[in-house]
Each structure stands twice: as C-alpha cells, then as structure tokens.
Design an enzyme around this catalytic site. Structure first.
Site, PDB file in Angstrom:
ATOM      1  N   GLU A   1       0.821  -1.208   0.000  1.00  0.00           N
ATOM      2  CA  GLU A   1       0.000   0.000   0.000  1.00  0.00           C
ATOM      3  C   GLU A   1       0.855   1.257   0.000  1.00  0.00           C
ATOM      4  O   GLU A   1       1.940   1.287   0.580  1.00  0.00           O
ATOM      5  CB  GLU A   1      -0.898   0.012   1.241  1.00  0.00           C
ATOM      6  CG  GLU A   1      -1.880  -1.130   1.282  1.00  0.00           C
ATOM      7  CD  GLU A   1      -2.560  -1.233   2.635  1.00  0.00           C
ATOM      8  OE1 GLU A   1      -2.562  -0.247   3.384  1.00  0.00           O
ATOM      9  OE2 GLU A   1      -3.080  -2.324   2.929  1.00  0.00           O
TER      10      GLU A   1
ATOM     11  N   CYS B   1       5.325  -7.344   7.904  1.00  0.00           N
ATOM     12  CA  CYS B   1       6.337  -6.788   8.808  1.00  0.00           C
ATOM     13  C   CYS B   1       6.644  -7.805   9.899  1.00  0.00           C
ATOM     14  O   CYS B   1       5.757  -8.511  10.366  1.00  0.00           O
ATOM     15  CB  CYS B   1       5.831  -5.488   9.425  1.00  0.00           C
ATOM     16  SG  CYS B   1       7.057  -4.613  10.431  1.00  0.00           S
TER      17      CYS B   1
ATOM     18  N   CYS C   1       3.931  -5.091  15.981  1.00  0.00           N
ATOM     19  CA  CYS C   1       3.409  -4.128  16.951  1.00  0.00           C
ATOM     20  C   CYS C   1       1.928  -4.397  17.180  1.00  0.00           C
ATOM     21  O   CYS C   1       1.181  -4.679  16.235  1.00  0.00           O
ATOM     22  CB  CYS C   1       3.621  -2.701  16.455  1.00  0.00           C
ATOM     23  SG  CYS C   1       5.372  -2.238  16.297  1.00  0.00           S
TER      24      CYS C   1
ATOM     25  N   CYS D   1      -0.835  -2.509  15.018  1.00  0.00           N
ATOM     26  CA  CYS D   1      -0.606  -2.344  13.577  1.00  0.00           C
ATOM     27  C   CYS D   1      -1.175  -3.512  12.778  1.00  0.00           C
ATOM     28  O   CYS D   1      -0.831  -4.672  13.028  1.00  0.00           O
ATOM     29  CB  CYS D   1       0.890  -2.208  13.307  1.00  0.00           C
ATOM     30  SG  CYS D   1       1.296  -2.029  11.560  1.00  0.00           S
TER      31      CYS D   1
ATOM     32  N   GLY E   1       5.973  -2.218   6.746  1.00  0.00           N
ATOM     33  CA  GLY E   1       7.336  -2.699   6.921  1.00  0.00           C
ATOM     34  C   GLY E   1       8.193  -1.788   7.787  1.00  0.00           C
ATOM     35  O   GLY E   1       7.866  -0.635   8.030  1.00  0.00           O
ATOM     36  N   GLU E   2       9.301  -2.334   8.265  1.00  0.00           N
ATOM     37  CA  GLU E   2      10.286  -1.611   9.070  1.00  0.00           C
ATOM     38  C   GLU E   2      11.483  -1.263   8.188  1.00  0.00           C
ATOM     39  O   GLU E   2      12.218  -2.153   7.742  1.00  0.00           O
ATOM     40  CB  GLU E   2      10.734  -2.487  10.250  1.00  0.00           C
ATOM     41  CG  GLU E   2      12.015  -2.060  10.935  1.00  0.00           C
ATOM     42  CD  GLU E   2      11.987  -0.628  11.462  1.00  0.00           C
ATOM     43  OE1 GLU E   2      12.969   0.098  11.228  1.00  0.00           O
ATOM     44  OE2 GLU E   2      10.994  -0.238  12.113  1.00  0.00           O
TER      45      GLU E   2
ATOM     46  N   SER F   1      11.278   6.221   8.902  1.00  0.00           N
ATOM     47  CA  SER F   1      10.872   5.873  10.257  1.00  0.00           C
ATOM     48  C   SER F   1      11.546   4.584  10.720  1.00  0.00           C
ATOM     49  O   SER F   1      12.042   3.788   9.913  1.00  0.00           O
ATOM     50  CB  SER F   1       9.350   5.707  10.338  1.00  0.00           C
ATOM     51  OG  SER F   1       8.959   4.539   9.639  1.00  0.00           O
TER      52      SER F   1
ATOM     53  N   SER G   1       9.469   5.561  16.144  1.00  0.00           N
ATOM     54  CA  SER G   1       8.188   5.146  16.705  1.00  0.00           C
ATOM     55  C   SER G   1       8.383   4.882  18.192  1.00  0.00           C
ATOM     56  O   SER G   1       8.964   3.873  18.581  1.00  0.00           O
ATOM     57  CB  SER G   1       7.688   3.876  16.005  1.00  0.00           C
ATOM     58  OG  SER G   1       7.496   4.109  14.624  1.00  0.00           O
ATOM     59  N   MET G   2       7.905   5.805  19.015  1.00  0.00           N
ATOM     60  CA  MET G   2       8.073   5.661  20.468  1.00  0.00           C
ATOM     61  C   MET G   2       6.857   4.972  21.084  1.00  0.00           C
ATOM     62  O   MET G   2       6.953   3.866  21.599  1.00  0.00           O
ATOM     63  CB  MET G   2       8.283   7.031  21.127  1.00  0.00           C
ATOM     64  CG  MET G   2       8.473   6.925  22.638  1.00  0.00           C
ATOM     65  SD  MET G   2       8.442   8.519  23.520  1.00  0.00           S
ATOM     66  CE  MET G   2       9.878   9.323  22.881  1.00  0.00           C
TER      67      MET G   2
ATOM     68  N   CYS H   1      -2.082   1.633   7.658  1.00  0.00           N
ATOM     69  CA  CYS H   1      -1.365   0.619   6.884  1.00  0.00           C
ATOM     70  C   CYS H   1      -1.929  -0.782   7.093  1.00  0.00           C
ATOM     71  O   CYS H   1      -2.258  -1.168   8.202  1.00  0.00           O
ATOM     72  CB  CYS H   1       0.109   0.597   7.289  1.00  0.00           C
ATOM     73  SG  CYS H   1       0.949   2.154   7.028  1.00  0.00           S
TER      74      CYS H   1
END
Length: 333
Positions: free
Chosen positions: A84, A104, A108, A111, A149-150, A181, A203-204, A322
């Site tokens: 996406e 991913c 998380c 997500c 994704g990371e 990110s 990303s905290m 996402c």
C-alpha cells in the site's frame, strides 16, 4: 539502478558510458514508460537495451479515495505480492507514505500490517515504483517511509532508493524532503544515521520499557533508552530533523506521568513529538484517543521544552492506516 550502475550496464552492452547518463535522465527526470521513448539513444541501442532490460514501472492495481483528498493505492511488486501507498495532499504540499516490505516482522500490537506477518522485502525498484508510477507524482513534495514494513529491516533497499531520489543523476531531491521511520534496530539505525542525511522518525508510543515492550516487541531488542542514547550522538540542530511518533491510546499512554517520562527521555535531543490519534483496527482491543487528554499531553510537553503537535487524521473513511487494503485484497485471492 543508480547512475553508476546504469553506466556499467551500458558498457557491458558495448555502449558508451554517457548512454547510462541519458537513460538516467529519461527514467528519473522524464519518467518514461518504455525504452522506445528514449529518443536520443540510437534505435540499434534501444533494441539492444530491450533484449536485456525493461523500465519496470507497474501501475497501481486499485485505489481508494477519501473525502479529504487522501488516496490509498495498492501496488503490485515484482514477485507478485501487494503493498500500500498513501498520497496525502495538503495545500501546496503533497506527501507520499511508501512501504518497504510486504508485511512486517515487528508485530506491533496496534498495527494491521504486523498481523499479516512478514512475506518479504521490497527491492529498491519496488519502493521507487510507488513514486514512479504514482498518478499524482508531479504533485509530490515529500516522501515518508512510514507505510508497511520496518525500513531498518530492509536497509540496503531503502538506502538504494533514497540514493536514487537524492542523486544529481536521479530525482535530484533534497534529502530534507525524505523522512525514514524506525522502531529502532541495533546496528541498522546507526548505519542509517551514518550513511544518510534524510530525516529520521522514531516510533516511540511509550517512554516506559515494559509498556513499550507490550505494545512493540522490538523494545526487547533495542530499548527506547538505547535509541535515544544513539540519537544524542548526532546533530539535529540544523536542517536534518529528528521526530518521535506517538500514537495515543486513551488512558493507557496519554497521562502526565508519561509526559514527564518523555521530557526526561528526550532531554538533550533536538526533536519534535507528533501525537497521533489511534483509530481502531479489526481484532485489536486498544482504546481510542481522547481529544482533551491529547491536548493536555501536548501542552505539557510544549511547556517543558519539547515541541509537540497533534497530527491531523487523514483518510479515515478509506481506512488509510497501513495494512487494511492489502489484507482485504489478499483475503479475496
């Protein structure tokens, strides 16, 4: 391909090196769809190129349009998967949120992409295609690597894509137009900070170790304390920016106690904090954000020297978060 790789490719086909520069300009400045459109290259050389290469651009398979102008596209990848991409217009500014992986590994809690699991890395071509084949490409002012994704988990492809975007023989973008990110990956985040001058967004989502680990399993590999400790080694007082993304969950991570910990945590780092409303996704039992509590947290952080904004929600009517569109497409197969 980068400018150097284009020159190597044409040399191997017996063409002069400057042909590689011509191809680069056709690709990254003229955005041609076919090799035949590269009209300042001889017909013989174009035929030779077509025997070995394609431009590789693939248009989106589908799109969803929001009432606020946000557009979510579903793009194919070279290996038959889907990712996406979200285009967000805002006055004269046009931001594209690109993906770097199919699914991913980070998983998380909040997500949808993480619920898909990891199905593979995108190539630099897959990443760049989200820009190259975007119908609104000419309106773009910024790109953020905040889609599926990371980025640090696919760092080589991300760095290659940003190199093409910023190269004189590429898109000729300033790196200040690009934000990448990360949740924080040991070794990879440092390498990105050393090898790139693009902005970084961390990303905290919680400044507390145990709570962040509950929300984000990656905390078990590189803690937010370690991430911020690394960031302190870099200069963000000039053009390069550092930001922290912070999704607010009502009554969970939006208290003034969290505010105090955020102030303590980011002390010594020139940065901003972006507070983000949480909008429920299927199968995730987390509370949505309360506007007054978010404003209270923002005001507390700002009063204590941490520049903080509440990010405007976009594309809610098309589920622009996402993972929702690609998950639905995958489930149809």
């Amino acid at each position: 391909m980068t400018a150097g790789e284009l020159k190597d490719a044409v040399r191997q086909l017996g063409m002069p090196a400057f042909t590689g520069g011509q191809i680069g300009r056709w690709l990254y400045q003229q955005h041609v769809a076919t090799i035949d459109e590269m009209t300042n290259i001889s017909k013989l050389n174009r035929e030779r190129l077509k025997e070995h290469y394609t431009v590789g651009a693939m248009p989106p398979l589908s799109c969803q349009r929001s009432e606020d102008g946000t557009v979510k596209y579903l793009f194919p990848t070279a290996n038959g998967k889907y990712v996406e991409t979200v285009f967000i217009p805002d006055g004269e500014r046009g931001t594209l949120c690109v993906s770097c992986q199919v699914g991913c590994k980070m998983n998380c809690l909040f997500c949808q992409t993480g619920k898909q699991g990891w199905e593979g890395d995108l190539t630099a071509a897959d990443i760049l295609n989200q820009i190259y084949a975007l119908p609104e490409r000419e309106r773009l002012t910024n790109v953020v690597f905040m889609g599926q994704g990371e980025p640090m988990d696919n760092l080589d492809a991300v760095l290659r894509a940003t190199e093409v975007l910023t190269a004189d023989d590429g898109y000729q973008w300033s790196p200040k137009r690009i934000t990448v990110s990360s949740v924080g990956i040991k070794g990879k985040l440092k390498r990105f900070l050393d090898e790139s001058t693009c902005h970084v967004a961390i990303s905290m989502h919680s400044p507390l170790h145990e709570q962040r680990r509950m929300l984000m399993p990656a905390e078990g590999q590189m803690t937010i304390e370690e991430v911020v400790g690394l960031l302190r080694e870099y200069d963000f007082t000039h053009q390069r920016r550092c930001s922290f993304e912070y999704i607010c969950f009502g009554g969970l991570n939006d208290t003034l106690a969290h505010g105090r910990e955020i102030v303590r945590l980011v002390k010594g780092v020139e940065c901003r904090v972006n507070l983000i409303r949480f909008h429920p996704i299927p199968g995730v039992d987390l509370p949505g954000a309360d506007e007054q509590r978010m404003e209270r947290l923002r005001d507390y952080l700002t009063q204590h020297g941490v520049f903080t904004t509440i990010r405007a929600s976009r594309g809610q009517d098309i589920f622009a978060a996402c993972g929702l569109l690609s998950t639905a497409h995958k489930n149809k197969e």
